[in-house]
Write an enzyme that holds these catalytic residues in place. Structure first.
Site, PDB file in Angstrom:
ATOM      1  N   GLU A   1      81.564  41.805 111.920  1.00 35.51           N
ATOM      2  CA  GLU A   1      82.691  42.302 111.123  1.00 35.51           C
ATOM      3  C   GLU A   1      82.474  43.799 110.969  1.00 35.51           C
ATOM      4  O   GLU A   1      81.691  44.240 110.131  1.00 35.51           O
ATOM      5  CB  GLU A   1      82.719  41.604 109.751  1.00 35.51           C
ATOM      6  CG  GLU A   1      82.964  40.104 109.808  1.00 35.51           C
ATOM      7  CD  GLU A   1      84.382  39.756 110.245  1.00 35.51           C
ATOM      8  OE1 GLU A   1      85.291  40.596 110.117  1.00 35.51           O
ATOM      9  OE2 GLU A   1      84.586  38.628 110.738  1.00 35.51           O
TER      10      GLU A   1
ATOM     11  N   CYS B   1      86.763  48.718 104.615  1.00 33.26           N
ATOM     12  CA  CYS B   1      86.815  48.664 106.089  1.00 33.26           C
ATOM     13  C   CYS B   1      88.252  48.694 106.602  1.00 33.26           C
ATOM     14  O   CYS B   1      88.503  49.179 107.694  1.00 33.26           O
ATOM     15  CB  CYS B   1      86.101  47.419 106.586  1.00 33.26           C
ATOM     16  SG  CYS B   1      86.755  45.899 105.881  1.00 33.26           S
TER      17      CYS B   1
HETATM   18  P1  NAD Z   1      75.641  49.634 107.965  1.00 27.08           P
HETATM   19  O1  NAD Z   1      75.918  49.185 109.350  1.00 27.08           O
HETATM   20  O2  NAD Z   1      74.946  50.947 107.777  1.00 27.08           O
HETATM   21  O3  NAD Z   1      74.715  48.552 107.206  1.00 27.08           O
HETATM   22  C1  NAD Z   1      75.041  47.190 107.163  1.00 27.08           C
HETATM   23  C2  NAD Z   1      73.775  46.370 107.010  1.00 27.08           C
HETATM   24  O4  NAD Z   1      72.931  46.609 108.122  1.00 27.08           O
HETATM   25  C3  NAD Z   1      72.951  46.698 105.765  1.00 27.08           C
HETATM   26  O5  NAD Z   1      72.517  45.476 105.189  1.00 27.08           O
HETATM   27  C4  NAD Z   1      71.802  47.512 106.281  1.00 27.08           C
HETATM   28  O6  NAD Z   1      70.605  47.330 105.558  1.00 27.08           O
HETATM   29  C5  NAD Z   1      71.636  47.008 107.702  1.00 27.08           C
HETATM   30  N1  NAD Z   1      71.163  48.056 108.617  1.00 27.08           N
HETATM   31  C6  NAD Z   1      71.440  49.392 108.554  1.00 27.08           C
HETATM   32  N2  NAD Z   1      70.852  50.024 109.586  1.00 27.08           N
HETATM   33  C7  NAD Z   1      70.192  49.092 110.311  1.00 27.08           C
HETATM   34  C8  NAD Z   1      69.398  49.125 111.485  1.00 27.08           C
HETATM   35  N3  NAD Z   1      69.135  50.269 112.119  1.00 27.08           N
HETATM   36  N4  NAD Z   1      68.878  47.962 111.952  1.00 27.08           N
HETATM   37  C9  NAD Z   1      69.138  46.816 111.319  1.00 27.08           C
HETATM   38  N5  NAD Z   1      69.890  46.713 110.185  1.00 27.08           N
HETATM   39  C10 NAD Z   1      70.396  47.832 109.695  1.00 27.08           C
HETATM   40  O7  NAD Z   1      77.023  49.577 107.195  1.00 27.08           O
HETATM   41  P2  NAD Z   1      77.338  50.044 105.730  1.00 27.08           P
HETATM   42  O8  NAD Z   1      77.211  51.517 105.661  1.00 27.08           O
HETATM   43  O9  NAD Z   1      76.565  49.222 104.760  1.00 27.08           O
HETATM   44  O10 NAD Z   1      78.867  49.596 105.594  1.00 27.08           O
HETATM   45  C11 NAD Z   1      79.917  50.392 106.031  1.00 27.08           C
HETATM   46  C12 NAD Z   1      80.466  49.906 107.353  1.00 27.08           C
HETATM   47  O11 NAD Z   1      80.747  48.525 107.292  1.00 27.08           O
HETATM   48  C13 NAD Z   1      81.785  50.569 107.688  1.00 27.08           C
HETATM   49  O12 NAD Z   1      81.817  50.874 109.062  1.00 27.08           O
HETATM   50  C14 NAD Z   1      82.822  49.513 107.362  1.00 27.08           C
HETATM   51  O13 NAD Z   1      84.033  49.645 108.054  1.00 27.08           O
HETATM   52  C15 NAD Z   1      82.089  48.272 107.733  1.00 27.08           C
HETATM   53  N6  NAD Z   1      82.627  47.120 107.019  1.00 27.08           N
HETATM   54  C16 NAD Z   1      83.297  46.172 107.709  1.00 27.08           C
HETATM   55  C17 NAD Z   1      83.871  45.103 107.038  1.00 27.08           C
HETATM   56  C18 NAD Z   1      84.642  44.029 107.748  1.00 27.08           C
HETATM   57  O14 NAD Z   1      84.918  43.018 107.123  1.00 27.08           O
HETATM   58  N7  NAD Z   1      84.998  44.191 109.003  1.00 27.08           N
HETATM   59  C19 NAD Z   1      83.722  45.005 105.657  1.00 27.08           C
HETATM   60  C20 NAD Z   1      83.013  45.991 104.995  1.00 27.08           C
HETATM   61  C21 NAD Z   1      82.458  47.043 105.676  1.00 27.08           C
END
Ligand code: NAD
Length: 456
Positions: free
Chosen positions: A208, A242
């Site tokens: 997602e 998002c």
């Molecule tokens: P992110 O990708 O930075 O982090 C998401 C998760 O991944 C966190 O739990 C984090 O600890 C983990 N993570 C971060 N870096 C990592 C790595 N290198 N290796 C493994 N795990 C890692 O996202 P965010 O900043 O928390 O959220 C924002 C993003 O999420 C935006 O792009 C937004 O559009 C998207 N989002 C999508 C939806 C949807 O339903 N499609 C909903 C909410 C947010």
């Protein structure tokens, strides 16, 4: 050929289905009870992490969870029951079923922007489908991560649900383990890391993701209503959504009217100014604050543009980007800045959208059904709301998710149960056989062709 009535088996109604319904409902009920108990602490955690108002905390994070648990508990017997499907004559009309079985152990990795709901909504479906679940909340919304862990520990279903807190290091470590399904919500860049890790274990994934969700304003439109609904979609959670409208493709004749209406709407939403309003969320942290205000560089500010570093708040802002190659037009904004691009007609908007990665959401404001139909038919996106923003997300009868760069896999409502179930194909067969179908093969191929059409 021998044709005899065959006997066929059926799914034993006295298997453990009743027991499964009961035990899964027990977990869901205790989850609901514990979330209710800690409702005030959740609201406080959201306030500390994001400065979320109580209203936004309830409507976007807490109440959807209660509703989802209630409807999942209600529809569980239907969802869990093997579904009978017809069988071809070739199989002597044996009995066939689509039999939902749990994948096994599911890993849910959630983001910080809706830290509660984006951990619990997938959890509810995964539990209902009979899986064991590990949740990895975002370390960035640290207070919410703590309360999620507290709630899960208190439900005392550690055999079914566990929480692994931590950041990149811990998630990397988790991803090295073998899970049976990974449900990831987050950025596209981390989505790629998750998918690579999942590939090592051939683990199926749902991603997602986010990206840039366009919003089109046609020439024939109720501009007052459009401005109000777009402002709401952009200001909710300060644009850290998002599916927030990322940028506007507006008919050139409507631009001035839109800017004027947008100003009025923002003043009516936040009479003391957005930055001073308790109804207006802050940017999650300094790093993201700096990233978002960085988007103001190289663009003309049409409205807003002020911010407060101490409060981490940025005023809802309209800009004209100087060109398409600058960061604000290349990256997901994830903040309250709305770039405006003029278009001459909807074909130009369609061309622009199709030139860019497939968005998670697409918004169309028009009075002409033919124009919205045209845009829907000629573009691809995870979902569309016509004459509103965020609306398709709120209808849980609709599947939610992205396509292409914005993700893969859909959930919400009954789709969540289906997503976390392996639909095992079960065919019960009787004793009868068409002996001629076995070697040595003697049936002439022209008869085989005819026969196959009839019996298969
Ligand atoms: P992110 O990708 O930075 O982090 C998401 C998760 O991944 C966190 O739990 C984090 O600890 C983990 N993570 C971060 N870096 C990592 C790595 N290198 N290796 C493994 N795990 C890692 O996202 P965010 O900043 O928390 O959220 C924002 C993003 O999420 C935006 O792009 C937004 O559009 C998207 N989002 C999508 C939806 C949807 O339903 N499609 C909903 C909410 C947010």
């Amino acid at each position: 050929m021998i044709f005899k009535r065959k006997t066929s088996g059926k799914i034993n109604k006295h298997t453990n289905i009743k027991h499964e319904i009961k035990s899964r409902r027990t977990v869901l009920k205790s989850l609901k009870k514990t979330i209710k108990k800690y409702e005030q602490e959740i609201i406080s955690a959201l306030e500390k992490d994001l400065g979320k108002s109580k209203t936004e905390a309830l409507t976007s994070e807490i109440l959807p969870i209660y509703k989802d648990i209630k409807s999942t508990i209600y529809s569980l017997p239907d969802l869990i029951m093997p579904e009978k499907v017809s069988s071809p004559i070739l199989l002597f009309s044996g009995k066939a079923y689509r039999y939902p079985e749990p994948y096994g152990h599911v890993l849910i990795i959630s983001p910080w922007n809706y830290p509660i709901t984006l951990s619990f909504i997938p959890l509810i479906g995964a539990i209902a489908a009979g899986n064991k679940v590990t949740i990895k909340p975002s370390e960035i919304s640290a207070e919410c991560a703590k309360i999620i862990e507290k709630i899960i520990n208190e439900t005392q279903h550690s055999n079914t649900i566990t929480v692994q807190s931590g950041g990149v290091k811990e998630t990397t470590h988790l991803l090295e383990s073998k899970f049976d399904y990974i449900f990831f919500t987050g950025s596209s860049s981390v989505g790629k890391i998750v998918m690579k890790a999942a590939a090592n274990n051939l683990t199926p994934v749902t991603l997602e993701l986010g990206g840039k969700s366009p919003c089109i304003i046609d020439k024939k439109v109720n501009i007052k209503k459009a401005a109000r609904r777009i402002a709401f979609g952009k200001c909710f959670n300060a644009g850290q959504t998002c599916i927030a409208p990322d940028y506007l493709l507006i008919h050139k004749d409507m631009k001035t009217a839109f800017i004027n209406e947008f100003k009025k709407v923002i003043t009516s939403f936040y009479p003391k100014g957005a930055i001073n309003s308790d109804d207006y969320t802050k940017i999650i942290n300094k790093k993201h604050f700096e990233r978002v205000i960085g988007y103001l560089d190289g663009s003309d500010i049409l409205y807003g543009g002020t911010y407060n570093k101490d409060k981490l708040k940025i005023e809802p802002t309209l800009i004209t980007p100087t060109n398409d190659d600058i960061p604000v037009m290349q990256e997901e904004i994830f903040g309250p800045i709305l770039p405006i691009i003029e278009i001459n007609d909807i074909d130009e908007a369609i061309g622009y959208i199709n030139y860019h990665p497939k968005p998670l959401a697409l918004y169309i404001f028009t009075k002409k059904r033919a124009n919205s139909d045209k845009i829907i038919n000629k573009t691809s996106s995870g979902g569309v709301s016509v004459n509103n923003t965020l609306a398709h997300y709120l209808n849980t009868n609709l599947p939610f998710g992205g396509v292409g760069d914005s993700g893969m896999g859909k959930y919400h409502g009954k789709e969540t149960f289906k997503l976390f179930s392996n639909y095992k194909a079960i065919q019960y067969c009787g004793k009868l056989d068409i002996k001629q179908m076995y070697p040595p093969y003697r049936i002439p191929t022209f008869i085989l062709r005819k026969m196959y059409n009839i019996i298969s």
